[in-house]
Design a protein around this motif. Structure first.
Motif, PDB file in Angstrom:
ATOM      1  N   VAL A  93      -8.897 -35.495  36.526  1.00 42.62           N
ATOM      2  CA  VAL A  93      -8.753 -34.342  34.728  1.00 42.62           C
ATOM      3  C   VAL A  93     -10.695 -34.545  34.509  1.00 42.62           C
ATOM      4  O   VAL A  93     -10.257 -33.990  33.573  1.00 42.62           O
ATOM      5  N   GLU A  94     -10.661 -35.671  35.181  1.00 45.38           N
ATOM      6  CA  GLU A  94     -12.043 -35.531  34.795  1.00 45.38           C
ATOM      7  C   GLU A  94     -13.247 -34.296  35.460  1.00 45.38           C
ATOM      8  O   GLU A  94     -13.909 -33.654  35.111  1.00 45.38           O
ATOM      9  N   ASP A 117     -14.424 -27.072  27.945  1.00 43.49           N
ATOM     10  CA  ASP A 117     -13.679 -26.491  26.347  1.00 43.49           C
ATOM     11  C   ASP A 117     -12.627 -26.734  26.397  1.00 43.49           C
ATOM     12  O   ASP A 117     -12.181 -27.339  25.901  1.00 43.49           O
ATOM     13  N   TRP A 118     -12.073 -27.577  27.487  1.00 45.40           N
ATOM     14  CA  TRP A 118     -10.645 -27.515  27.381  1.00 45.40           C
ATOM     15  C   TRP A 118     -10.782 -29.468  27.102  1.00 45.40           C
ATOM     16  O   TRP A 118      -9.165 -29.864  27.010  1.00 45.40           O
ATOM     17  N   PHE A 119     -11.276 -29.492  27.008  1.00 45.60           N
ATOM     18  CA  PHE A 119     -11.306 -30.979  26.686  1.00 45.60           C
ATOM     19  C   PHE A 119     -11.220 -31.274  25.489  1.00 45.60           C
ATOM     20  O   PHE A 119     -10.574 -32.689  25.362  1.00 45.60           O
ATOM     21  N   GLU A 120     -10.673 -30.962  24.941  1.00 47.81           N
ATOM     22  CA  GLU A 120      -9.495 -30.931  23.826  1.00 47.81           C
ATOM     23  C   GLU A 120      -8.586 -30.945  23.392  1.00 47.81           C
ATOM     24  O   GLU A 120      -7.729 -31.418  22.945  1.00 47.81           O
ATOM     25  N   ASP A 121      -7.577 -30.524  25.285  1.00 50.00           N
ATOM     26  CA  ASP A 121      -6.667 -30.707  25.470  1.00 50.00           C
ATOM     27  C   ASP A 121      -5.692 -32.284  25.481  1.00 50.00           C
ATOM     28  O   ASP A 121      -5.519 -32.597  25.855  1.00 50.00           O
ATOM     29  N   LYS A 180      -6.034 -40.359  27.267  1.00 53.44           N
ATOM     30  CA  LYS A 180      -6.471 -39.982  28.806  1.00 53.44           C
ATOM     31  C   LYS A 180      -7.976 -39.977  28.677  1.00 53.44           C
ATOM     32  O   LYS A 180      -8.108 -39.105  29.479  1.00 53.44           O
ATOM     33  N   GLN A 181      -8.587 -39.508  28.086  1.00 55.04           N
ATOM     34  CA  GLN A 181     -10.348 -39.880  27.415  1.00 55.04           C
ATOM     35  C   GLN A 181     -10.841 -40.763  28.241  1.00 55.04           C
ATOM     36  O   GLN A 181     -10.137 -41.444  27.865  1.00 55.04           O
ATOM     37  N   GLY A 240     -10.542 -30.442  41.110  1.00 50.49           N
ATOM     38  CA  GLY A 240     -10.032 -30.242  39.060  1.00 50.49           C
ATOM     39  C   GLY A 240      -8.582 -29.054  39.904  1.00 50.49           C
ATOM     40  O   GLY A 240      -8.905 -28.816  40.842  1.00 50.49           O
ATOM     41  N   VAL A 241      -8.139 -28.581  38.444  1.00 44.08           N
ATOM     42  CA  VAL A 241      -7.093 -27.614  38.316  1.00 44.08           C
ATOM     43  C   VAL A 241      -7.427 -26.494  37.914  1.00 44.08           C
ATOM     44  O   VAL A 241      -8.732 -26.533  37.021  1.00 44.08           O
ATOM     45  N   GLU A 242      -7.090 -25.003  37.692  1.00 41.88           N
ATOM     46  CA  GLU A 242      -7.435 -23.678  37.540  1.00 41.88           C
ATOM     47  C   GLU A 242      -6.785 -22.844  36.343  1.00 41.88           C
ATOM     48  O   GLU A 242      -7.439 -22.313  36.394  1.00 41.88           O
ATOM     49  N   SER A 243      -6.877 -24.358  36.112  1.00 42.46           N
ATOM     50  CA  SER A 243      -5.055 -22.840  34.725  1.00 42.46           C
ATOM     51  C   SER A 243      -5.252 -24.893  33.554  1.00 42.46           C
ATOM     52  O   SER A 243      -4.947 -25.843  33.877  1.00 42.46           O
TER      53      SER A 243
END
Length: 627
Positions: free
Chosen positions: A549-550, A558-562, A567-568, A526-529
């Motif tokens: 993304v997963e 918490d970043w799920f809202e983005d 894309k979900q 994953g990514v860190e920002s």
């Protein structure tokens, strides 16, 4: 309106502003101690200030003071406005525009310049002869030949005669003449250079520090008449003896006058016979006096002379020695700018060495052979500059560009010729090819050469380069292969991946599977920002990077809202809801409707929600459970 009213109105409107302006810019001026005194001094330069008819006095005053506020005029130069206005009153109708308000100070000065001689021209041939005789008797003439004169006026009257037709304050009328202030009884000589058969005139004085042209502007370009006159005077035995007999004041003035004009010293060296120069201008002496002791003189001209006329410089004067005085060390803007000019002058003086004749261009093979024979000279130039501390390859580009412009365009169709040429050159910048020679980029082998070159420390430039390659999708082995081959070994930034995707899309490449696989491989965890996540979700929407993304949501639920609905994935939703039941509000509705596949974590989260609007809005998706 009476003269008093005109004067008073102008003073009330502009007097204090003028005083403040001159006090700020020229605190040592001697025009007066207060606004009234300064304004009175300036008003005296209106030619109509003492007109016999009081109603015609101060006709120009309002225009004068407005122009002085708009244009920076030194106190010692204000008298020139009077001269221009005097001429304008006689010549306005002659030149077809007698409306003073349509002029600015600079435009009026330009319009009146051709008539300056009329202010002081003698009334008869006999008087002119007498004035010339007087001027010659009161001047030290160093050189007088077919190219013109080089001299030093010894009196104000001589300076006025030789400077006739110029705007020099040392040649102005007596009341405004500053000859004595600059000359200082011979301590600070004024040397004039008067080329023959031309309107050009030049004067230099150490106090002013600039070589002044007839319009009193600082000379920045070397004219052919000035160069010919100075070179002849400096190499003439009698003139050389006269210069050296003038002692330290004359020699210092001569030396600094030559160096005040960018490029002049280098051009004098290139003209030859430097061994005949006066001692003060000998190359070794120049290096000692100016390169080693000065921060803003034209040391670069010596470098140019070293490259153009190596025989002039004997050991130990070398480019390597000059490199001690680099622009970075001197911190001089003038020198930094001149450094660029040096490189251009170097090439302009040597470009004939890089010309190909017609026989060299008959076939690609002959052309390439001729070019390869010239490459050692290019490398020599590079090494000289590199040894001196300059970044040479940027400047050998001038020679390489010169080569490329001579090559018939059709020769670039041959990939073997193109690659042989590229490998033969010291270095070819990608920007040069993209901007000026895009026809070279018709071969995938050539494109990959530049990609590999950029990948050695300039990876971030690769995407933009690929975006600039014309018709990349039509390359013979396929743009897709070229693009995939250009992918770096490692992506260290998501932003970098975005640039690659944009480049591919701009090039018309739609299959980005290779880029998707590269991103998934590099960002397995994953990514860190959140910024990087947004790039994956929105800027890279054409890529399939769901695993990344997963993995990111696993670390940052918490970043799920983005994550936008399309894309979900069920996996992302389970992670987010398990972390925070209220994330149910962000989950795709088709996930919530899928009763058979709906995970238990959704049911548990729904049960944990307290009564309220959130639970009410989710009730339709959870069957019999009521809010």
């Amino acid at each position: 309106m009476s003269d008093h009213q005109k004067y008073t109105r102008a003073f009330n409107a502009y007097g204090q502003k003028l005083f403040d302006q001159y006090k700020a810019k020229y605190p040592d001026h001697e025009m007066g101690e207060d606004a009234q005194a300064v304004f009175a001094k300036i008003a005296q330069y209106d030619p109509t200030h003492n007109a016999k008819d009081p109603n015609r006095q101060f006709q120009n005053l309002d225009w004068m003071v407005r122009q002085l506020l708009e244009h920076d005029v030194r106190p010692q130069d204000i008298y020139k406005i009077r001269d221009d206005l005097t001429l304008f009153s006689k010549k306005g109708k002659t030149i077809g525009n007698a409306n003073l308000d349509s002029y600015t100070l600079p435009s009026l000065a330009e319009a009146m310049f051709p008539f300056l001689d009329e202010l002081s021209a003698p009334s008869s041939a006999e008087k002119k002869r007498q004035e010339r005789q007087m001027a010659e008797q009161n001047s030290k003439i160093f050189y007088d030949g077919p190219e013109g004169k080089v001299l030093m006026p010894l009196t104000m009257e001589a300076s006025q005669f030789w400077g006739r037709g110029t705007r020099w304050c040392i040649s102005a009328t007596e009341s405004d003449n500053l000859f004595d202030k600059y000359y200082r009884r011979g301590e600070k000589p004024i040397v004039m250079f008067l080329p023959a058969k031309t309107q050009e005139k030049y004067a230099f004085n150490i106090i002013d520090g600039a070589m002044r042209d007839p319009k009193d502007a600082e000379t920045r370009n070397v004219s052919e008449p000035l160069l010919k006159l100075m070179h002849r005077a400096l190499t003439n035995p009698d003139a050389k003896q006269a210069f050296e007999a003038g002692g330290k004041p004359v020699n210092e003035t001569l030396q600094q006058g030559v160096m005040a004009v960018p490029g002049l010293y280098g051009k004098l060296l290139n003209a030859g016979s430097a061994e005949d120069f006066p001692k003060i201008l000998a190359p070794e002496k120049f290096v000692e006096d100016f390169v080693r002791k000065s921060q803003d003189m034209d040391w670069w001209a010596v470098s140019m002379g070293r490259l153009m006329a190596p025989s002039v410089f004997s050991s130990p004067v070398t480019l390597a020695e000059l490199s001690k005085y680099s622009p970075e060390e001197t911190e001089s803007i003038r020198v930094e700018l001149s450094h660029v000019e040096l490189m251009d002058n170097v090439f302009q003086n040597t470009r004939h060495e890089f010309d190909l004749d017609e026989s060299n261009l008959e076939t690609p093979e002959k052309t390439l052979s001729a070019l390869k024979a010239l490459v050692p000279r290019v490398r020599e130039l590079y090494e000289l500059l590199d040894d001196a501390g300059y970044e040479g390859f940027d400047h050998t580009e001038l020679a390489i560009t010169h080569f490329m412009k001579q090559i018939p365009v059709g020769y670039w169709d041959d990939v073997e010729f193109a690659m042989d040429f590229i490998h033969a050159m010291p270095h070819i910048r990608t920007g040069l090819v993209v901007d000026d020679f895009p026809e070279i980029l018709q071969h995938p082998e050539v494109v990959m050469y530049f990609v590999d070159d950029l990948s050695d420390g300039n990876e971030d430039m690769v995407p933009n380069f690929l975006k600039s390659v014309p018709n990349i999708s039509d390359l013979s082995i396929g743009g897709q292969q070229v693009f995939d081959a250009a992918l770096p070994q490692k992506f260290d930034k998501v932003l970098f991946a975005r640039d690659f995707a944009e480049a591919a899309q701009d090039a018309g490449i739609r299959d980005l599977g290779g880029l998707s696989r590269k991103i998934i491989s590099e960002f397995r965890s994953g990514v860190e920002s959140r910024q990087d996540l947004e790039i994956l979700l929105y800027d890279l929407d054409a890529l399939e990077v769901t695993p990344v993304v997963e993995a990111t949501i696993e670390k940052h639920p918490d970043w799920f809202e983005d994550v936008p609905a399309l894309k979900q994935t069920p996996r992302m939703a389970e992670i987010a809801v398990a972390h925070n039941p209220e994330s149910l509000l962000d989950v795709r509705s088709d996930f919530l409707r899928a009763h058979d596949a709906r995970p238990a974590v959704f049911e548990d989260a729904y049960g944990k929600l307290g009564q309220g609007a959130a639970k009410t809005s989710l009730a339709p998706f959870f069957g019999s459970q009521q809010a």
